[in-house]
Structures are given as structure tokens and as C-alpha cells.
Motif scaffolding. Structure first.
Motif, PDB file in Angstrom:
ATOM      1  N   GLY A 102      14.529  10.169  20.283  1.00 54.34           N
ATOM      2  CA  GLY A 102      13.944   9.192  19.380  1.00 54.34           C
ATOM      3  C   GLY A 102      14.894   8.772  18.285  1.00 54.34           C
ATOM      4  N   LYS A 103      15.633   9.739  17.719  1.00 55.05           N
ATOM      5  CA  LYS A 103      16.570   9.421  16.646  1.00 55.05           C
ATOM      6  C   LYS A 103      17.755   8.599  17.164  1.00 55.05           C
ATOM      7  CE  LYS A 103      15.553  13.061  13.301  1.00 55.05           C
ATOM      8  NZ  LYS A 103      16.097  14.199  12.530  1.00 55.05           N
ATOM      9  N   ARG A 107      18.623   4.978  15.652  1.00 57.53           N
ATOM     10  CA  ARG A 107      19.921   4.647  15.055  1.00 57.53           C
ATOM     11  C   ARG A 107      20.624   3.504  15.772  1.00 57.53           C
ATOM     12  NH1 ARG A 107      25.519   5.971  14.779  1.00 57.53           N
ATOM     13  NH2 ARG A 107      25.573   7.223  16.679  1.00 57.53           N
ATOM     14  N   LEU A 108      20.549   3.510  17.102  1.00 60.26           N
ATOM     15  CA  LEU A 108      21.327   2.549  17.890  1.00 60.26           C
ATOM     16  C   LEU A 108      20.496   1.395  18.444  1.00 60.26           C
ATOM     17  CD1 LEU A 108      23.576   5.034  19.908  1.00 60.26           C
ATOM     18  CD2 LEU A 108      24.158   3.798  17.819  1.00 60.26           C
ATOM     19  N   ASP A 109      19.167   1.525  18.383  1.00 54.74           N
ATOM     20  CA  ASP A 109      18.264   0.516  18.940  1.00 54.74           C
ATOM     21  C   ASP A 109      18.395   0.516  20.466  1.00 54.74           C
ATOM     22  OD1 ASP A 109      16.295  -1.403  18.846  1.00 54.74           O
ATOM     23  OD2 ASP A 109      17.650  -3.063  18.471  1.00 54.74           O
ATOM     24  N   ILE A 124      25.172   3.886  35.053  1.00 53.57           N
ATOM     25  CA  ILE A 124      24.883   3.161  33.810  1.00 53.57           C
ATOM     26  C   ILE A 124      23.461   2.616  33.826  1.00 53.57           C
ATOM     27  CG2 ILE A 124      25.469   1.106  32.463  1.00 53.57           C
ATOM     28  CD1 ILE A 124      28.345   1.582  33.020  1.00 53.57           C
ATOM     29  N   SER A 125      22.769   2.751  32.696  1.00 51.51           N
ATOM     30  CA  SER A 125      21.410   2.234  32.525  1.00 51.51           C
ATOM     31  C   SER A 125      21.265   1.670  31.119  1.00 51.51           C
ATOM     32  CB  SER A 125      20.367   3.337  32.736  1.00 51.51           C
ATOM     33  OG  SER A 125      20.528   3.980  33.994  1.00 51.51           O
ATOM     34  N   ILE A 126      20.271   0.797  30.935  1.00 51.94           N
ATOM     35  CA  ILE A 126      20.002   0.200  29.630  1.00 51.94           C
ATOM     36  C   ILE A 126      18.550   0.457  29.261  1.00 51.94           C
ATOM     37  CG2 ILE A 126      19.919  -1.963  28.312  1.00 51.94           C
ATOM     38  CD1 ILE A 126      22.096  -3.062  30.108  1.00 51.94           C
ATOM     39  N   THR A 127      18.316   0.876  28.016  1.00 54.93           N
ATOM     40  CA  THR A 127      16.940   1.157  27.597  1.00 54.93           C
ATOM     41  C   THR A 127      16.811   1.124  26.080  1.00 54.93           C
ATOM     42  OG1 THR A 127      15.117   2.739  27.798  1.00 54.93           O
ATOM     43  CG2 THR A 127      17.307   3.653  27.472  1.00 54.93           C
ATOM     44  N   SER A 128      15.571   0.959  25.621  1.00 54.83           N
ATOM     45  CA  SER A 128      15.243   1.118  24.205  1.00 54.83           C
ATOM     46  C   SER A 128      14.098   2.110  24.062  1.00 54.83           C
ATOM     47  CB  SER A 128      14.867  -0.233  23.578  1.00 54.83           C
ATOM     48  OG  SER A 128      13.826  -0.851  24.315  1.00 54.83           O
ATOM     49  N   SER A 129      13.855   2.896  25.112  1.00 58.87           N
ATOM     50  CA  SER A 129      12.764   3.873  25.137  1.00 58.87           C
ATOM     51  C   SER A 129      13.328   5.294  25.061  1.00 58.87           C
ATOM     52  CB  SER A 129      11.955   3.709  26.432  1.00 58.87           C
ATOM     53  OG  SER A 129      11.198   4.868  26.704  1.00 58.87           O
TER      54      SER A 129
END
Length: 211
Positions: A102-103, A107-109, A124-129
Motif C-alpha cells: 500500500g505504501k 508513494r509512486l501511484d 513486466i506488469s502495470i498496476t495501481s492496486s
């Protein structure tokens, strides 16, 4: 490798192929090449290992040397060098099994999860979760022992190669996929490589001057 082999033959060069396996030293000793044209990818091929072997054996080779190969293959060390040179690079955090997911997201969004070493966009993967971040961290471990999260920068992707002191033409990369992943690079026939890129002259100069 096959394309390079055929191209050298067309130029009239006496050339042999080596499939790099456990007996690569024996193959090189038998062939006694004047030059090794390296067309290897990934671990042991681009990270300075084969380059170091060739130097020890006194064989001239193409491409980058041992130190630059090792630095370039390690994304964290590369970013540290870039920052020392005051080059812009996204913020990041090295991950481990005890990371506070979570932190990291706080911090990085939105983040890009990457193995520290390796290439071809593998792992490689992309996430905001936060929950996905943990899952993607574990997935990336299949491609390397160290994994980090890097702030995701949205936008058009460009690629500019450098050979010695020469800046090569800039390419614009377009894909309908989420990002320029392994499939976009090697499988998807709809991937576009645009040259010259769709940039104003001033924008292209600004990009290439970063090099």
C-alpha cells in the motif's frame, strides 16, 4: 543470428555459427575466430559474461564491453548512474516479500513492476492496486531474483539508439496492447514502428539532445 550469418555470407566473409551452450569454450577454441559477432539476448549474453569470456580468450567481439554490458543489464544500477549524470528517470522502489504494498502505491501511484535484470519486457506488469502489486512482484520473480516498482509514465514511446558517438534515427513505437510488452515486440503484427516519428523538429531535437 541467422540473419546476421546470411548477411555476412553475402558480404563474402568466412563465417561460422555457434549455438552458445555449455561447450562454448571448446567451440571457440576449435574455431579460433578473428571476431565474434554477438547476437545473444538476456542473461549471460548481454550482461558482460560472454564479453568477459571473449576478452579472457583474446577474441575481439562486437557490441558493448564488460562493464557497460553489466551496468545496462541491471536496471537499478543504470538508474543510479543516470541520476549521478542528472538524467531524468522515474522514481522507484526495490521490492521484497516484506514490502508494504500500500505504501509503495501511495508513494509512486501507478507503477511498472520489473525484474531488475533481463529484457524483452518479460515479467513486466502495470498496476495501481496494492494487492495486484504483490501478485505481480511474485510473477516477476520467475524472471529474476530482484524486482522493483517504477512510477509509470504515461505517453507515447520513443526509442533512440546510439552507436559510439553517433545518435541513430529515433523510432516511435505504437501498439494497441496495454504497453510495449513481449507480444507487441515479437508476436503482434499490428505493432507499428514509425520513422521519422510524429514530432515537431524542436521536439525531436530536444529528445535526441538528451542522449
Amino acid at each position: 543470428g541467422a540473419a546476421v550469418f546470411a548477411g555476412l555470407q553475402r558480404l563474402g566473409v568466412q563465417v561460422s555459427e555457434i549455438d552458445v551452450t555449455h561447450d562454448v569454450i571448446e567451440q571457440l577454441v576449435e574455431l579460433k575466430p578473428d571476431l565474434a559477432f554477438i547476437t545473444l539476448h538476456g542473461q549471460n549474453g548481454e550482461d558482460g559474461v560472454i564479453q568477459g569470456l571473449l576478452e579472457v580468450m583474446g577474441i575481439t567481439y562486437t557490441g558493448s564491453g564488460v562493464l557497460s554490458s553489466a551496468l545496462a543489464m541491471n536496471k537499478i544500477v543504470s538508474k543510479q548512474v543516470w541520476r549521478q549524470r542528472e538524467l531524468k528517470t522515474p522514481d522507484y522502489e526495490l521490492l521484497n516479500a516484506h514490502s508494504d504494498w500500500g505504501k509503495v502505491i501511495e508513494r509512486l501511484d501507478k507503477v511498472v513492476v520489473k525484474p531488475v535484470s533481463g529484457g524483452s519486457s518479460l515479467g513486466i506488469s502495470i498496476t495501481s492496486s496494492p494487492s495486484e502489486l504483490k501478485s505481480y512482484y511474485e510473477k516477476a520473480l520467475d524472471y529474476g531474483s530482484e524486482v522493483f516498482a517504477e512510477r509509470c509514465i504515461e505517453g507515447v514511446e520513443f526509442s533512440t539508439g546510439v552507436m559510439g558517438d553517433e545518435v541513430l534515427p529515433t523510432l516511435q513505437l505504437e501498439t494497441a496492447r496495454q504497453f510495449f510488452d513481449y507480444e507487441a515486440k515479437y508476436v503482434d503484427s499490428n505493432t507499428k514502428t514509425i520513422c521519422p516519428p510524429n514530432l515537431r523538429g524542436s521536439e525531436l531535437n530536444e529528445l535526441e539532445n538528451l542522449i
